[in-house]
Design a protein around this motif. Sequence first.
Motif, mmCIF file in Angstrom:
data_model
loop_
_atom_site.group_PDB
_atom_site.id
_atom_site.type_symbol
_atom_site.label_atom_id
_atom_site.label_comp_id
_atom_site.label_asym_id
_atom_site.label_seq_id
_atom_site.Cartn_x
_atom_site.Cartn_y
_atom_site.Cartn_z
ATOM 1 N N TRP A 46 -35.737 5.793 53.328
ATOM 2 C CA TRP A 46 -36.511 5.729 52.088
ATOM 3 C C TRP A 46 -36.201 4.462 51.295
ATOM 4 O O TRP A 46 -37.010 3.990 50.495
ATOM 5 C CB TRP A 46 -36.191 6.962 51.238
ATOM 6 C CG TRP A 46 -37.082 7.188 50.073
ATOM 7 C CD1 TRP A 46 -36.810 6.879 48.770
ATOM 8 C CD2 TRP A 46 -38.382 7.789 50.058
ATOM 9 N NE1 TRP A 46 -37.848 7.257 47.958
ATOM 10 C CE2 TRP A 46 -38.831 7.819 48.733
ATOM 11 C CE3 TRP A 46 -39.207 8.303 51.061
ATOM 12 C CZ2 TRP A 46 -40.063 8.338 48.368
ATOM 13 C CZ3 TRP A 46 -40.435 8.835 50.690
ATOM 14 C CH2 TRP A 46 -40.853 8.844 49.365
ATOM 15 N N SER A 47 -35.025 3.883 51.504
ATOM 16 C CA SER A 47 -34.584 2.746 50.690
ATOM 17 C C SER A 47 -35.533 1.547 50.723
ATOM 18 O O SER A 47 -35.724 0.918 49.675
ATOM 19 C CB SER A 47 -33.161 2.325 51.068
ATOM 20 O OG SER A 47 -33.110 1.824 52.380
ATOM 21 N N PRO A 48 -36.159 1.201 51.855
ATOM 22 C CA PRO A 48 -37.091 0.065 51.791
ATOM 23 C C PRO A 48 -38.227 0.285 50.794
ATOM 24 O O PRO A 48 -38.668 -0.653 50.133
ATOM 25 C CB PRO A 48 -37.633 -0.043 53.218
ATOM 26 C CG PRO A 48 -36.571 0.564 54.069
ATOM 27 C CD PRO A 48 -35.993 1.670 53.231
ATOM 28 N N PHE A 49 -38.683 1.537 50.667
ATOM 29 C CA PHE A 49 -39.719 1.849 49.685
ATOM 30 C C PHE A 49 -39.232 1.526 48.277
ATOM 31 O O PHE A 49 -39.945 0.906 47.479
ATOM 32 C CB PHE A 49 -40.116 3.328 49.784
ATOM 33 C CG PHE A 49 -40.940 3.814 48.626
ATOM 34 C CD1 PHE A 49 -42.284 3.478 48.531
ATOM 35 C CD2 PHE A 49 -40.369 4.578 47.623
ATOM 36 C CE1 PHE A 49 -43.040 3.908 47.446
ATOM 37 C CE2 PHE A 49 -41.123 5.018 46.547
ATOM 38 C CZ PHE A 49 -42.460 4.674 46.459
ATOM 39 N N ALA A 50 -38.012 1.944 47.960
ATOM 40 C CA ALA A 50 -37.475 1.717 46.615
ATOM 41 C C ALA A 50 -37.350 0.225 46.326
ATOM 42 O O ALA A 50 -37.747 -0.241 45.251
ATOM 43 C CB ALA A 50 -36.131 2.414 46.461
#
Length: 135
Positions: free
Chosen positions: A53-57
């Motif tokens: 999920w971190s790339p989205f953030a």
Amino acid sequence: MKKLKWWFIIVGAFYLLLGIMNMYGILVDPALFAGNLPYPADPPVVKAFVDGWSPFAFEVVGLGTFMLWAARNPRKYLGAVWLIVWLELLHGVLDDIYLIANGFNAGGYVAFIVVHLIIIVTGVLFARQAGAEND
């Protein structure tokens, strides 16, 4: 052009807020995500989800700060509106539908689909108006 400037400011601020909230879950409290997963989530599963999920953030923080910058001269960054609209459709609406289909909370994601559609429609309208001013 004023409407497009405000579109950049409002959408940019929304993205930045969304990104900061997600960064909190990624960097400070990964368990924040655990309660929203539609499957059992022990710590390694939560860690895997957070890593994915971190790339989205990071992306929405980058897009948000860029849109706030672009608001200074919306005419110069008119092409960026079309990129944001395209991302809203693919990474917003279609991805939310995908997540709902895979068991994630429909209520929250339907609300986000509405927000994505508002951003898309207003972005297209304001970009066309600004483009007509250039002609």
